[in-house]
Write a protein that holds these residues in place. Structure first.
Motif, mmCIF file in Angstrom:
data_model
loop_
_atom_site.group_PDB
_atom_site.id
_atom_site.type_symbol
_atom_site.label_atom_id
_atom_site.label_comp_id
_atom_site.label_asym_id
_atom_site.label_seq_id
_atom_site.Cartn_x
_atom_site.Cartn_y
_atom_site.Cartn_z
ATOM 1 N N LEU A 3 0.380 -1.337 0.044
ATOM 2 C CA LEU A 3 0.208 0.101 -0.054
ATOM 3 C C LEU A 3 0.575 1.277 -0.001
ATOM 4 N N LEU A 4 1.809 1.312 0.858
ATOM 5 C CA LEU A 4 2.995 2.241 0.084
ATOM 6 C C LEU A 4 3.327 3.077 -1.072
ATOM 7 N N PHE A 5 3.239 2.074 -1.922
ATOM 8 C CA PHE A 5 3.578 2.480 -3.823
ATOM 9 C C PHE A 5 1.334 3.498 -3.786
ATOM 10 N N PRO A 6 1.009 3.286 -3.911
ATOM 11 C CA PRO A 6 0.053 4.361 -4.240
ATOM 12 C C PRO A 6 -0.378 4.974 -3.082
ATOM 13 N N VAL A 7 0.025 5.284 -2.668
ATOM 14 C CA VAL A 7 -0.102 6.962 -1.521
ATOM 15 C C VAL A 7 1.621 7.093 -1.870
ATOM 16 N N TYR A 65 2.343 -6.236 -7.798
ATOM 17 C CA TYR A 65 2.289 -4.910 -6.814
ATOM 18 C C TYR A 65 1.885 -3.817 -8.094
ATOM 19 N N ALA A 66 2.533 -3.877 -9.166
ATOM 20 C CA ALA A 66 1.737 -2.846 -10.259
ATOM 21 C C ALA A 66 0.118 -3.098 -10.985
ATOM 22 N N PHE A 67 -0.303 -4.266 -10.212
ATOM 23 C CA PHE A 67 -1.437 -4.453 -10.679
ATOM 24 C C PHE A 67 -2.817 -3.809 -9.194
ATOM 25 N N VAL A 68 -2.868 -4.698 -8.054
ATOM 26 C CA VAL A 68 -2.962 -3.477 -6.764
ATOM 27 C C VAL A 68 -2.953 -1.922 -6.277
ATOM 28 N N HIS A 69 -1.488 -1.934 -7.114
ATOM 29 C CA HIS A 69 -1.159 -0.246 -7.391
ATOM 30 C C HIS A 69 -2.479 0.424 -8.399
ATOM 31 N N GLY A 70 -2.391 -0.072 -9.069
ATOM 32 C CA GLY A 70 -3.925 0.380 -10.283
ATOM 33 C C GLY A 70 -5.061 0.462 -9.669
ATOM 34 N N VAL A 71 -4.989 -1.078 -8.332
ATOM 35 C CA VAL A 71 -6.560 -1.140 -8.001
ATOM 36 C C VAL A 71 -6.617 0.024 -6.995
ATOM 37 N N VAL A 72 -6.132 -0.165 -6.472
ATOM 38 C CA VAL A 72 -5.990 1.051 -4.908
ATOM 39 C C VAL A 72 -6.148 2.709 -5.798
#
Lengths: 196, 101
Positions: free
Chosen positions: A63-67, A174-181
């Motif tokens: 979750l750090l990456f989306p932030v 990581y990329a997928f979850v980043h995009g979803v968040v």
């Protein structure tokens, strides 16, 4: 898809120029289209049985990456504002689109008019187009985090195949979850910024 | 803002619990892509119908490039810092590298 979008935009502009914008779409029709789009994207996400498992397995650090992407996009947009002579709030709203051009254009257009909607659309389409250029340049040098960040919302769909080519297999997850968040955040982020 | 959450959640539930006809469930892109194109068409139409805005298109394009580049650069920079602080294992050389291959 990008070419199709730009062609559609050009057709729309030509039609608008030809008719001097005589046909007025009721705001409710735009809202309905927007609702169908959100619903469809929800279906796309919901039907993937691995989605929640992937998120759980990746752990909280994911979750750090989306932030950081949100913070970076907003900081960058705010820094750009004085250079382009645009109010900081407007630049922030455009940056808050995070690459989701259709949503950014609709939300900014409803609150701030066609001018800002056009800017939001162009900036976010460009973000997607530039991501296609920069992601393959960053990945060979083990800059997976940077490659994910520049993609914004597109890392869960259009740019995911590019990120999947990274040497580290977890980059794609990581990329997928980043995009979803980020996609979950954008519908709230833009109205929030526009209220500033 | 509530309707955004409700619509999105309804989509998630419909996708998760197969509440839609199989044709839509299997290829939701068929639902989303035409709608996105319709939205883009409307944006283009509104843009084209306003000559003053149309004249501003080159300057809007230049502004869009600056915002996009600044946003991407700042995001990438923060992501790189985050990765180096929180994911030190990603920087560790692989076994094959250590073996000189």
């Amino acid at each position: 898809m990008t070419a199709l979008l730009l062609a559609t935009l050009a057709v729309g502009m030509f039609a608008g120029w030809l008719t001097h914008g005589a046909v007025r779409m009721p705001p409710s029709a735009e809202t309905a289209l927007f609702a169908v789009m959100l619903f469809g994207i929800g279906v796309q996400l919901g039907r993937d049985p691995a989605l929640w498992r992937r998120i759980r397995h990746a752990g909280w650090r994911m979750l750090l990456f989306p932030v950081t992407t949100v913070a970076g996009s907003l900081t960058g947009a705010a820094a750009a504002a004085p250079l382009i002579g645009q109010p900081v709030r407007d630049a922030l709203a455009v940056g808050a689109g995070l690459g989701w051009y259709s949503l950014a254009a609709v939300l900014t257009g409803q609150s701030a008019g066609a001018g800002l909607a056009a800017l939001a659309f162009l900036a976010n389409v460009l973000r997607e187009m530039l991501s296609f250029t920069f992601i393959p340049l960053l990945l060979p040098y083990r800059h997976g985090a940077m490659a994910i960040a520049i993609g914004g919302c597109t890392t869960m769909d259009t740019t995911l195949p590019l990120l999947h080519r990274a040497r580290r297999a977890d980059v794609a997850v990581y990329a997928f979850v980043h995009g979803v968040v980020l996609s979950l955040l954008v519908p709230f982020l833009i109205p929030l910024v526009l209220r500033l | 803002m509530l309707w955004l959450i409700v619509t999105f959640a309804a989509g998630l539930a419909a996708g998760r619990f197969h509440l839609l006809p199989a044709a839509v469930w299997r290829r939701p892109g068929w639902l989303v892509t035409p709608v996105v194109l319709a939205i883009v068409l409307i944006i283009g139409y509104e843009l084209g119908g306003q000559p003053d805005l149309l004249h501003r298109l080159p300057s809007l394009g230049a502004k869009a490039v600056v915002i996009a580049l600044f946003s991407m650069a700042a995001s990438a920079l923060l992501a790189a810092v985050t990765a180096s602080w929180w994911f030190p294992e990603a920087r560790r050389p692989s076994a094959s590298r250590e073996a000189g291959r």
